[in-house]
Design a protein around this motif. Sequence first.
Motif, PDB file in Angstrom:
ATOM      1  N   MET A 113       0.827  -1.202   0.000  1.00 17.45           N
ATOM      2  CA  MET A 113       0.000   0.000   0.000  1.00 17.45           C
ATOM      3  C   MET A 113       0.865   1.257   0.000  1.00 17.45           C
ATOM      4  N   TRP A 114       1.934   1.239   0.801  1.00 19.79           N
ATOM      5  CA  TRP A 114       2.837   2.398   0.843  1.00 19.79           C
ATOM      6  C   TRP A 114       3.497   2.612  -0.518  1.00 19.79           C
ATOM      7  N   GLN A 115       3.948   1.540  -1.143  1.00 22.60           N
ATOM      8  CA  GLN A 115       4.592   1.667  -2.455  1.00 22.60           C
ATOM      9  C   GLN A 115       3.622   2.239  -3.495  1.00 22.60           C
ATOM     10  N   ALA A 116       2.348   1.827  -3.445  1.00 26.65           N
ATOM     11  CA  ALA A 116       1.350   2.372  -4.364  1.00 26.65           C
ATOM     12  C   ALA A 116       1.118   3.853  -4.083  1.00 26.65           C
ATOM     13  N   ASP A 117       1.048   4.217  -2.787  1.00 26.77           N
ATOM     14  CA  ASP A 117       0.880   5.629  -2.423  1.00 26.77           C
ATOM     15  C   ASP A 117       2.056   6.459  -2.922  1.00 26.77           C
ATOM     16  N   GLU A 118       3.262   5.920  -2.791  1.00 25.11           N
ATOM     17  CA  GLU A 118       4.451   6.644  -3.236  1.00 25.11           C
ATOM     18  C   GLU A 118       4.422   6.886  -4.742  1.00 25.11           C
ATOM     19  N   THR A 119       3.965   5.888  -5.487  1.00 23.85           N
ATOM     20  CA  THR A 119       3.852   6.060  -6.941  1.00 23.85           C
ATOM     21  C   THR A 119       2.871   7.170  -7.281  1.00 23.85           C
ATOM     22  N   ASP A 120       1.735   7.197  -6.564  1.00 23.28           N
ATOM     23  CA  ASP A 120       0.738   8.241  -6.802  1.00 23.28           C
ATOM     24  C   ASP A 120       1.284   9.613  -6.436  1.00 23.28           C
ATOM     25  N   ARG A 121       1.989   9.684  -5.308  1.00 19.97           N
ATOM     26  CA  ARG A 121       2.531  10.987  -4.885  1.00 19.97           C
ATOM     27  C   ARG A 121       3.585  11.488  -5.865  1.00 19.97           C
ATOM     28  N   ALA A 122       4.398  10.566  -6.396  1.00 17.58           N
ATOM     29  CA  ALA A 122       5.418  10.969  -7.369  1.00 17.58           C
ATOM     30  C   ALA A 122       4.764  11.551  -8.619  1.00 17.58           C
ATOM     31  N   LYS A 123       3.650  10.949  -9.079  1.00 16.16           N
ATOM     32  CA  LYS A 123       2.939  11.463 -10.249  1.00 16.16           C
ATOM     33  C   LYS A 123       2.347  12.840  -9.953  1.00 16.16           C
ATOM     34  N   GLU A 124       1.820  13.015  -8.715  1.00 16.35           N
ATOM     35  CA  GLU A 124       1.252  14.311  -8.337  1.00 16.35           C
ATOM     36  C   GLU A 124       2.323  15.392  -8.324  1.00 16.35           C
ATOM     37  N   ARG A 125       3.487  15.048  -7.761  1.00 11.45           N
ATOM     38  CA  ARG A 125       4.579  16.036  -7.706  1.00 11.45           C
ATOM     39  C   ARG A 125       5.013  16.425  -9.118  1.00 11.45           C
ATOM     40  N   LEU A 126       5.082  15.435  -9.993  1.00 14.38           N
ATOM     41  CA  LEU A 126       5.486  15.700 -11.373  1.00 14.38           C
ATOM     42  C   LEU A 126       4.451  16.583 -12.073  1.00 14.38           C
ATOM     43  N   GLY A 127       3.174  16.286 -11.819  1.00 14.21           N
ATOM     44  CA  GLY A 127       2.117  17.070 -12.437  1.00 14.21           C
ATOM     45  C   GLY A 127       2.055  18.497 -11.919  1.00 14.21           C
ATOM     46  N   ASP A 128       2.416  18.688 -10.640  1.00 12.38           N
ATOM     47  CA  ASP A 128       2.390  20.025 -10.040  1.00 12.38           C
ATOM     48  C   ASP A 128       3.654  20.817 -10.329  1.00 12.38           C
ATOM     49  N   GLY A 129       4.610  20.200 -10.999  1.00  6.97           N
ATOM     50  CA  GLY A 129       5.879  20.885 -11.242  1.00  6.97           C
ATOM     51  C   GLY A 129       6.727  21.017  -9.995  1.00  6.97           C
ATOM     52  N   ASP A 130       6.489  20.164  -9.011  1.00  5.00           N
ATOM     53  CA  ASP A 130       7.262  20.198  -7.763  1.00  5.00           C
ATOM     54  C   ASP A 130       8.694  19.757  -8.043  1.00  5.00           C
ATOM     55  N   ARG A 131       9.646  20.622  -7.718  1.00  3.32           N
ATOM     56  CA  ARG A 131      11.051  20.297  -7.977  1.00  3.32           C
ATOM     57  C   ARG A 131      11.757  19.752  -6.736  1.00  3.32           C
ATOM     58  N   GLY A 132      10.996  19.368  -5.721  1.00  5.07           N
ATOM     59  CA  GLY A 132      11.615  18.799  -4.536  1.00  5.07           C
ATOM     60  C   GLY A 132      12.333  17.496  -4.856  1.00  5.07           C
ATOM     61  N   THR A 133      13.404  17.227  -4.121  1.00  5.46           N
ATOM     62  CA  THR A 133      14.222  16.035  -4.374  1.00  5.46           C
ATOM     63  C   THR A 133      14.079  15.050  -3.228  1.00  5.46           C
ATOM     64  N   LEU A 134      13.589  13.850  -3.509  1.00  7.04           N
ATOM     65  CA  LEU A 134      13.521  12.795  -2.496  1.00  7.04           C
ATOM     66  C   LEU A 134      14.937  12.328  -2.175  1.00  7.04           C
ATOM     67  N   LEU A 135      15.242  12.226  -0.887  1.00  7.68           N
ATOM     68  CA  LEU A 135      16.617  11.915  -0.482  1.00  7.68           C
ATOM     69  C   LEU A 135      16.752  10.540   0.155  1.00  7.68           C
ATOM     70  N   ARG A 136      15.679   9.758   0.207  1.00  6.37           N
ATOM     71  CA  ARG A 136      15.740   8.533   1.015  1.00  6.37           C
ATOM     72  C   ARG A 136      16.712   7.494   0.478  1.00  6.37           C
ATOM     73  N   HIS A 137      17.086   7.561  -0.824  1.00  5.05           N
ATOM     74  CA  HIS A 137      18.050   6.611  -1.383  1.00  5.05           C
ATOM     75  C   HIS A 137      19.399   7.274  -1.687  1.00  5.05           C
ATOM     76  N   ARG A 138      19.543   8.557  -1.391  1.00  5.67           N
ATOM     77  CA  ARG A 138      20.775   9.267  -1.734  1.00  5.67           C
ATOM     78  C   ARG A 138      21.938   8.734  -0.898  1.00  5.67           C
ATOM     79  N   ALA A 139      23.043   8.394  -1.541  1.00  2.00           N
ATOM     80  CA  ALA A 139      24.186   7.799  -0.843  1.00  2.00           C
ATOM     81  C   ALA A 139      24.985   8.824  -0.052  1.00  2.00           C
ATOM     82  N   THR A 140      24.949  10.084  -0.476  1.00  3.25           N
ATOM     83  CA  THR A 140      25.688  11.132   0.228  1.00  3.25           C
ATOM     84  C   THR A 140      24.702  12.170   0.752  1.00  3.25           C
ATOM     85  N   LEU A 141      25.187  13.040   1.616  1.00  2.34           N
ATOM     86  CA  LEU A 141      24.333  14.089   2.156  1.00  2.34           C
ATOM     87  C   LEU A 141      24.039  15.144   1.098  1.00  2.34           C
ATOM     88  N   HIS A 142      22.813  15.618   1.090  1.00  2.00           N
ATOM     89  CA  HIS A 142      22.451  16.761   0.249  1.00  2.00           C
ATOM     90  C   HIS A 142      22.950  18.029   0.960  1.00  2.00           C
TER      91      HIS A 142
END
Length: 322
Positions: A113-142
């Motif tokens: 369910m969480w993975q499905a929600d994440e997919t939906d949220r990613a599509k919403e962010r893309l549609g809204d032009g949100d330029r925020g960067t998800l950092l949960r898989h980033r290997a180094t610090l932002h």
Amino acid sequence: MPVPQPPLLLPHCGGQVRMESHIWSILRHGDWPEDLGAVRAVTPGTACLHLHPDPILFSYLLAVLEPIAGPDGTVTGVPGLRLAELDDDHAALAMAGGHGRLVLHTRAEAVAMWQADETDRAKERLGDGDRGTLLRHRATLHPAEVPHLLQATDASDVLQCVSLRRDLAGRPARHHPQALHHLTRRPDMPPASVPVRGGRDIDPALLTPVTDPRPSAACLGDALARQLIQLLGQGRIRPGDVIADPIAAVTRLGGRDIAARCTQQVIQHVAHRYGLLRHRPLRPADPAPPRQSRGRIWAVHEMAAHTMGLIADELTRASASS
């Protein structure tokens, strides 16, 4: 007659304290007291926290805790937090560097369910032009995360961590043997380079005396920070190494007179302005500090290897403005 409560188990790991402080500060603005009913079991440890939330709370916690860097340089969620593991029955979140870990135990349908929600949220962010960067898989610090992690753990962090664990204390316990002393990281996350069994003493002879005949405490602090960064870059010291005798180090830099007057100010300048040192509890293999140290020692911060470039830039700006 009231039943005596067992003593509250608190983290022995500074990164765990910082992580739980952030968790508490985020959750207290929502419906956290009501959400406690959705936590079915808790296992607190000295370097880890295991929760068993219901599926809805599982998704909510992942959504609000994962760090997102905005285009304006702000970070929502917990700076430095990474998704270390995701399996059918749990998600593990760990602080960059490995010091601090939250494990959320659930069922396979909650993960799906969480993975499905994440997919939906990613599509919403893309549609809204949100330029925020998800950092949960980033290997180094932002870069936007670094200022938050440079701040030393203080009394407010401890109080918020205590508040979180006190609120959770009434939940049923569930046995997780690894919770007591568990530090882990993903293979692609920055390694925890501090030796768990203690740091090496930084020989004052590695430091170069300053040329100013009457240096201020800030001047000596900048000199010490600059030289520590150089020694880190050369591999002659490493994160976790300790300044067992701060007076000897400051004497080496500026002489006995100023060391007698200003050693504490010099060391705190390096710790508080640049986040390069932290005053941590002694470990069994640490070199013996002076008797008045009260069981603590000054150590090069665990994140120094990842922030040294930014600290060097800050030192350059401080030098240019002086």
